[in-house]
Design a protein around this motif. Structure first.
Motif, PDB file in Angstrom:
ATOM      1  N   GLY A 357       0.816  -1.222   0.000  1.00  0.00           N
ATOM      2  CA  GLY A 357       0.000   0.000   0.000  1.00  0.00           C
ATOM      3  C   GLY A 357       0.842   1.260   0.000  1.00  0.00           C
ATOM      4  O   GLY A 357       1.776   1.404  -0.804  1.00  0.00           O
ATOM      5  N   ARG A 358       0.522   2.176   0.911  1.00  0.00           N
ATOM      6  CA  ARG A 358       1.237   3.459   0.949  1.00  0.00           C
ATOM      7  C   ARG A 358       2.692   3.300   1.378  1.00  0.00           C
ATOM      8  O   ARG A 358       3.481   4.234   1.264  1.00  0.00           O
ATOM      9  CB  ARG A 358       0.514   4.415   1.908  1.00  0.00           C
ATOM     10  N   ARG A 359       3.030   2.121   1.870  1.00  0.00           N
ATOM     11  CA  ARG A 359       4.420   1.892   2.287  1.00  0.00           C
ATOM     12  C   ARG A 359       5.285   1.356   1.137  1.00  0.00           C
ATOM     13  O   ARG A 359       6.488   1.145   1.295  1.00  0.00           O
ATOM     14  CB  ARG A 359       4.472   0.887   3.445  1.00  0.00           C
ATOM     15  N   GLN A 360       4.664   1.096   0.009  1.00  0.00           N
ATOM     16  CA  GLN A 360       5.363   0.439  -1.095  1.00  0.00           C
ATOM     17  C   GLN A 360       6.609   1.225  -1.513  1.00  0.00           C
ATOM     18  O   GLN A 360       6.552   2.445  -1.684  1.00  0.00           O
ATOM     19  CB  GLN A 360       4.420   0.323  -2.291  1.00  0.00           C
ATOM     20  N   VAL A 361       7.721   0.505  -1.693  1.00  0.00           N
ATOM     21  CA  VAL A 361       8.967   1.162  -2.091  1.00  0.00           C
ATOM     22  C   VAL A 361       9.223   0.946  -3.584  1.00  0.00           C
ATOM     23  O   VAL A 361       8.750  -0.022  -4.190  1.00  0.00           O
ATOM     24  CB  VAL A 361      10.186   0.627  -1.290  1.00  0.00           C
ATOM     25  N   LYS A 362       9.960   1.863  -4.144  1.00  0.00           N
ATOM     26  CA  LYS A 362      10.469   1.745  -5.518  1.00  0.00           C
ATOM     27  C   LYS A 362       9.371   1.444  -6.539  1.00  0.00           C
ATOM     28  O   LYS A 362       9.561   0.635  -7.467  1.00  0.00           O
ATOM     29  CB  LYS A 362      11.576   0.700  -5.582  1.00  0.00           C
ATOM     30  N   GLY A 363       8.207   2.051  -6.317  1.00  0.00           N
ATOM     31  CA  GLY A 363       7.133   1.920  -7.290  1.00  0.00           C
ATOM     32  C   GLY A 363       6.791   0.492  -7.633  1.00  0.00           C
ATOM     33  O   GLY A 363       6.517   0.162  -8.779  1.00  0.00           O
ATOM     34  N   ASN A 364       6.817  -0.347  -6.621  1.00  0.00           N
ATOM     35  CA  ASN A 364       6.466  -1.758  -6.805  1.00  0.00           C
ATOM     36  C   ASN A 364       7.430  -2.476  -7.750  1.00  0.00           C
ATOM     37  O   ASN A 364       7.064  -3.452  -8.397  1.00  0.00           O
ATOM     38  CB  ASN A 364       5.018  -1.886  -7.316  1.00  0.00           C
ATOM     39  N   LYS A 365       8.642  -1.970  -7.854  1.00  0.00           N
ATOM     40  CA  LYS A 365       9.611  -2.634  -8.733  1.00  0.00           C
ATOM     41  C   LYS A 365      10.727  -3.323  -7.951  1.00  0.00           C
ATOM     42  O   LYS A 365      11.696  -3.798  -8.542  1.00  0.00           O
ATOM     43  CB  LYS A 365      10.196  -1.622  -9.713  1.00  0.00           C
ATOM     44  N   ALA A 366      10.597  -3.334  -6.636  1.00  0.00           N
ATOM     45  CA  ALA A 366      11.631  -3.984  -5.826  1.00  0.00           C
ATOM     46  C   ALA A 366      11.613  -5.486  -6.100  1.00  0.00           C
ATOM     47  O   ALA A 366      10.556  -6.112  -6.149  1.00  0.00           O
ATOM     48  CB  ALA A 366      11.384  -3.716  -4.349  1.00  0.00           C
ATOM     49  N   GLU A 367      12.789  -6.035  -6.301  1.00  0.00           N
ATOM     50  CA  GLU A 367      12.905  -7.452  -6.620  1.00  0.00           C
ATOM     51  C   GLU A 367      13.396  -8.279  -5.439  1.00  0.00           C
ATOM     52  O   GLU A 367      13.159  -9.477  -5.366  1.00  0.00           O
ATOM     53  CB  GLU A 367      13.907  -7.643  -7.779  1.00  0.00           C
ATOM     54  N   ARG A 368      14.109  -7.603  -4.540  1.00  0.00           N
ATOM     55  CA  ARG A 368      14.773  -8.378  -3.499  1.00  0.00           C
ATOM     56  C   ARG A 368      14.874  -7.562  -2.215  1.00  0.00           C
ATOM     57  O   ARG A 368      15.213  -6.371  -2.257  1.00  0.00           O
ATOM     58  CB  ARG A 368      16.182  -8.713  -3.975  1.00  0.00           C
ATOM     59  N   GLY A 369      14.558  -8.193  -1.087  1.00  0.00           N
ATOM     60  CA  GLY A 369      14.632  -7.505   0.193  1.00  0.00           C
ATOM     61  C   GLY A 369      15.237  -8.390   1.271  1.00  0.00           C
ATOM     62  O   GLY A 369      15.421  -9.602   1.073  1.00  0.00           O
ATOM     63  N   LEU A 370      15.532  -7.772   2.396  1.00  0.00           N
ATOM     64  CA  LEU A 370      16.194  -8.479   3.503  1.00  0.00           C
ATOM     65  C   LEU A 370      15.499  -8.139   4.813  1.00  0.00           C
ATOM     66  O   LEU A 370      15.055  -7.005   5.017  1.00  0.00           O
ATOM     67  CB  LEU A 370      17.672  -8.051   3.562  1.00  0.00           C
ATOM     68  N   ALA A 371      15.383  -9.129   5.676  1.00  0.00           N
ATOM     69  CA  ALA A 371      14.922  -8.904   7.053  1.00  0.00           C
ATOM     70  C   ALA A 371      15.999  -9.401   8.006  1.00  0.00           C
ATOM     71  O   ALA A 371      16.651 -10.424   7.739  1.00  0.00           O
ATOM     72  CB  ALA A 371      13.608  -9.637   7.301  1.00  0.00           C
ATOM     73  N   GLN A 372      16.162  -8.685   9.104  1.00  0.00           N
ATOM     74  CA  GLN A 372      17.235  -9.026  10.045  1.00  0.00           C
ATOM     75  C   GLN A 372      16.788  -8.746  11.464  1.00  0.00           C
ATOM     76  O   GLN A 372      16.005  -7.816  11.723  1.00  0.00           O
ATOM     77  CB  GLN A 372      18.479  -8.186   9.710  1.00  0.00           C
ATOM     78  N   ALA A 373      17.249  -9.590  12.381  1.00  0.00           N
ATOM     79  CA  ALA A 373      16.992  -9.344  13.805  1.00  0.00           C
ATOM     80  C   ALA A 373      18.251  -9.634  14.617  1.00  0.00           C
ATOM     81  O   ALA A 373      19.242 -10.175  14.090  1.00  0.00           O
ATOM     82  CB  ALA A 373      15.812 -10.169  14.291  1.00  0.00           C
ATOM     83  N   TRP A 374      18.180  -9.316  15.878  1.00  0.00           N
ATOM     84  CA  TRP A 374      19.377  -9.300  16.737  1.00  0.00           C
ATOM     85  C   TRP A 374      18.955  -9.593  18.157  1.00  0.00           C
ATOM     86  O   TRP A 374      17.828  -9.263  18.550  1.00  0.00           O
ATOM     87  CB  TRP A 374      19.971  -7.906  16.607  1.00  0.00           C
ATOM     88  N   GLY A 375      19.809 -10.208  18.929  1.00  0.00           N
ATOM     89  CA  GLY A 375      19.359 -10.491  20.287  1.00  0.00           C
ATOM     90  C   GLY A 375      20.403 -11.121  21.178  1.00  0.00           C
ATOM     91  O   GLY A 375      21.604 -10.966  20.974  1.00  0.00           O
ATOM     92  N   ASP A 376      19.884 -11.886  22.191  1.00  0.00           N
ATOM     93  CA  ASP A 376      20.673 -12.405  23.303  1.00  0.00           C
ATOM     94  C   ASP A 376      21.405 -11.250  23.976  1.00  0.00           C
ATOM     95  O   ASP A 376      20.912 -10.133  24.015  1.00  0.00           O
ATOM     96  CB  ASP A 376      21.636 -13.503  22.827  1.00  0.00           C
TER      97      ASP A 376
END
Lengths: 388, 378
Positions: A357-376
């Protein structure tokens, strides 16, 4: 060599709020149901369930995975809980990935849940028991203290100002205004961050994400199953994780080397040689604003000390060259620990499906993304890359 | 669901403790000792040869939130892929198998331990596992819940205290020969009856007493084992499952989790029937649970009777948890260890002659209805 491709075909999440009336089971159910509905599947289609949830102390339930499994659809299934502290949220779909990639299962429902509100007087008190009983607990140390040390060390190593770091909080809270589940979305300024309550210098109130209740879920399937349910699956093409020594005092906190190792594991699998060029955006773990910068560098998305500059130049804005946390991140959407990491994975999925929706990046042309987390104890990095 | 076409085996095992109280080793030292012995047994360097590490721990038993943070340094996993699978070790084994099958590791380390004597009030911890809104406020202890299930099991299957006494007495007697057993005894049925009641019909001796130990297993793909000239105990099938506990509407007689996981593990191994095995390690955290688990696995009353009469596979030849002790999260890895030692002819006085194939059946304990099954062979 990876033996089977794994696709994401559905995702769902609850509201993130400081105090939800729903039980942990109910939150898990709601997120799971939304994910199944979005995939056009029912529980009958699911062979395995992976639950991610962080300290049992939050909910006050021993063996919390067992408690949650009925809500998460785990009855009659192969049910696993996986756990790497704050890194659990992104690690949960990593575990779902190996369930399917191994060939042992064709479908896996992955659910991240956290209900921090039952803990009184404040969820922070659960973190007392993550410290070493002999060397650290007697000091009365809190998480805020050690993160303040890390933030200070990062600032010193790269000559970074508090105002530069505050830009991350401003950006992420602003991005979260477009997220329907967000808990602390706001239009704020750097001055607002600077003038917010000092917690442990240099950490101020608006530098920190809030405690939250919430759940998020996704459906992972084999390629064969994916083709039955969708014409445009999103693929998980890289996973990585790494746990450093517990003795955080023995490493230089200015740089998360364990995260670089985890990222390289994922990049190698995904055949990513230049992450800044080959990825289009990233959902980087941001429980504190400085952590987004710290993690961008650990993920090799910026050179050491370069992340504040990229942020200042607007590169990481949603409409920038390399959007970081277009969801609003933990600073804007909220931080129910394991569910927060799952939220990031859901966001990458929605972005790549063109459903953000309104959060869409790069005009819906993004091909690849990454998610990352951290802890302990500032020692775990978990990384997942996805492409369409 | 795919089968396990790529073979995976256990190439080494190490353990330490197996005593009611280990007063000379901390939790970390216990893990270190077990891991060192496992790496020695497998002839591996954990810093070079291992692709990932899994520990099976539960925060509240450890007295430590986010327990995985204190694991890496003791087992050589610092700076490596490590995670907690908070469950019994058959589930951990399944996840380790998937690490290898998915191609992210060729060698995986599996760790679990019990330091139960450090827990001052075990009953209080167990109560915290109960569903907090409806079940926990009733104030029932885990033993009381077990007693109600035992009563339901006896009523629904016809097993009585005499049957349970037979199993309990023989288990305690076998444990007398097991060097890892702390609770071996030569008892009579009268002594079992006279030892007192916890909550009718559950007697004091029906419950496995707590013990402490650390166990580490090293798994590898068959191709790695061949390249490096190891002789694995193969994992022919592994599965785990959750069903409804009795107080949520589950069955008293048949433990759904046990039956489901057993059938799936057998399917993966291409086997049918309990006669396929030389050894069966049943979860016997409570004496009646062993009989309930056997009842759940058997395809017929005749098979169940045959196995229980002692003419079929050896059941818990080392005395099980009733003889060795309840090792909390390490209970299932203990059963895997016993089978590994049997199949590698290292079981000493409790060795079952000619043992080639074994079944491990596990359970997560009260109040769970989660368990697993693993088929091992050599």
């Amino acid at each position: 060599m990876i033996k089977r491709r794994v696709a994401v075909v559905g995702a769902g999440m609850t509201l993130f709020r400081r105090r939800m009336l729903e039980t942990g089971r109910e939150l898990s159910y709601e997120a799971s149901k939304m994910a199944l509905d979005s995939a056009g599947m029912t529980l009958k289609d699911i062979e395995s369930v992976v639950i991610g949830t962080a300290p049992d102390a939050f909910d006050g339930v021993h063996m919390k995975g067992e408690y949650l499994l009925e809500g998460a659809g785990g009855i009659g299934k192969a049910n696993s809980r996986v756990y790497v502290g704050g890194g659990t949220g992104v690690f949960t779909p990593v575990a779902g990935w190996w369930h399917v990639a191994s060939g042992l299962f064709d479908t896996c429902l992955v659910v991240g849940e956290e209900k921090m509100s039952p803990l009184h007087p404040h969820p922070q008190s659960a973190f007392w028991s993550i410290f070493d009983h002999t060397t650290e607990r007697p000091l009365g140390v809190t998480l805020l203290w050690i993160f303040a040390l890390e933030m200070r060390r990062y600032m010193h190593a790269h000559n970074v100002k508090e105002e530069d770091i505050a830009l991350v909080a401003v950006k992420n809270k602003m991005n979260a205004l477009d997220h329907p589940c967000a808990q602390v979305a706001a239009r704020i300024t750097v001055d607002d961050v600077m003038n917010s309550e000092k917690m442990v210098w240099p950490v101020k109130r608006y530098d920190v994400s809030p405690p939250s209740d919430g759940a998020a879920a996704a459906i992972l399937v084999s390629e064969e199953v994916a083709r039955k349910f969708t014409d445009d699956p999103v693929w998980i093409d890289g996973v990585g994780w790494n746990v450093d020594s517990q003795y955080w005092t023995n490493r230089d906190l200015y740089y998360p080397a364990y995260l670089e190792t985890a990222a390289k594991m994922a990049y190698k699998m995904a055949k990513i040689e230049n992450p800044r060029r080959q990825l289009d955006f990233a959902e980087v773990y941001d429980p504190f604003d400085y952590k987004e910068l710290h993690h961008m560098e650990g993920l090799l998305l910026a050179k050491k000390g370069e992340a504040p500059k990229l942020t200042k130049e607007g590169v990481t804005q949603r409409n920038g060259d390399f959007p970081v946390n277009p969801s609003g991140g933990l600073l804007g959407v909220g931080n129910p620990i394991a569910a927060a990491g799952m939220m990031k994975v859901c966001e990458v999925y929605w972005q790549l499906k063109g459903e953000a929706g309104r959060r869409q990046v790069k005009g819906n042309k993004a091909e690849r993304g990454l998610a990352q987390a951290w802890g302990d104890l500032m020692q775990v990095g978990t990384v997942l890359t996805m492409k369409r | 669901m795919a089968d396990m076409a790529d073979r995976i085996g256990i190439i080494g095992a190490g353990y330490e403790g197996f005593r009611p109280v280990i007063s000379d080793l901390s939790t970390r030292e216990l893990m270190f000792e077990a891991a060192s012995k496992a790496y020695d047994d497998a002839s591996i360097d954990p810093r070079k040869d291992v692709g990932s590490y899994i520990c099976c721990t539960e925060d509240f038993w450890e007295g430590w939130s986010i327990t995985d943070e204190m694991v890496p340094d003791q087992i050589g996993a610092a700076g490596r892929p490590l995670c907690t699978v908070p469950a019994d070790a058959v589930t951990g084994l399944g996840n380790a198998v998937m690490h290898i099958l998915s191609g992210i590791a060729e060698v995986v380390v599996l760790e679990a331990h019990s330091k139960s004597a450090d827990v001052i009030d075990k009953d209080a911890v167990e109560r915290l596992a109960q569903e907090p809104t409806i079940i926990r406020p009733l104030g029932a202890s885990s033993d009381a819940l077990a007693a109600l299930e035992m009563d339901g099991f006896m009523r629904s299957t016809g097993y009585d205290h005499d049957d349970i006494n037979d199993f309990l007495v023989s288990s305690k007697k076998r444990a007398l020969k097991n060097t890892r057993a702390s609770y071996g005894a030569d008892l009579s049925a009268e002594e079992v009856e006279g030892a007192g009641m916890i909550s009718s019909p559950l007697r004091r001796l029906d419950k496995a007493p707590f013990a402490e130990a650390g166990v580490v297993l090293v798994l590898a793909s068959e191709s790695w084992a061949k390249r490096n000239k190891r002789d694995p105990v193969f994992i022919d099938g592994v599965a785990w499952s959750s069903s409804l506990p009795w107080f949520d509407g589950g069955d008293f007689g048949v433990a759904g989790y046990a039956r489901d996981s057993y059938l799936k593990a057998m399917n993966r191994a291409g086997l049918k029937g309990l006669d396929s095995f030389d050894i069966i390690e049943l979860d016997d955290t409570y004496s009646y649970k062993a009989l309930q688990h056997l009842h759940s696995l058997a395809k017929s009353a005749a098979e169940e009777t045959r196995v229980l009469s002692g003419t079929g596979p050896a059941i818990n030849p080392g005395g099980g948890s009733l003889g060795v002790g309840n090792l909390l999260e390490a209970s299932a890895i203990h059963r895997l260890l016993e089978c590994y030692l049997q199949l590698t002819r290292k079981a000493g006085p409790v060795q079952v002659k000619g043992a080639e194939r074994a079944l491990v059946q596990s359970w997560g304990g009260i109040p769970t209805a989660t368990g697993g099954a693993a088929v091992l062979s050599r």
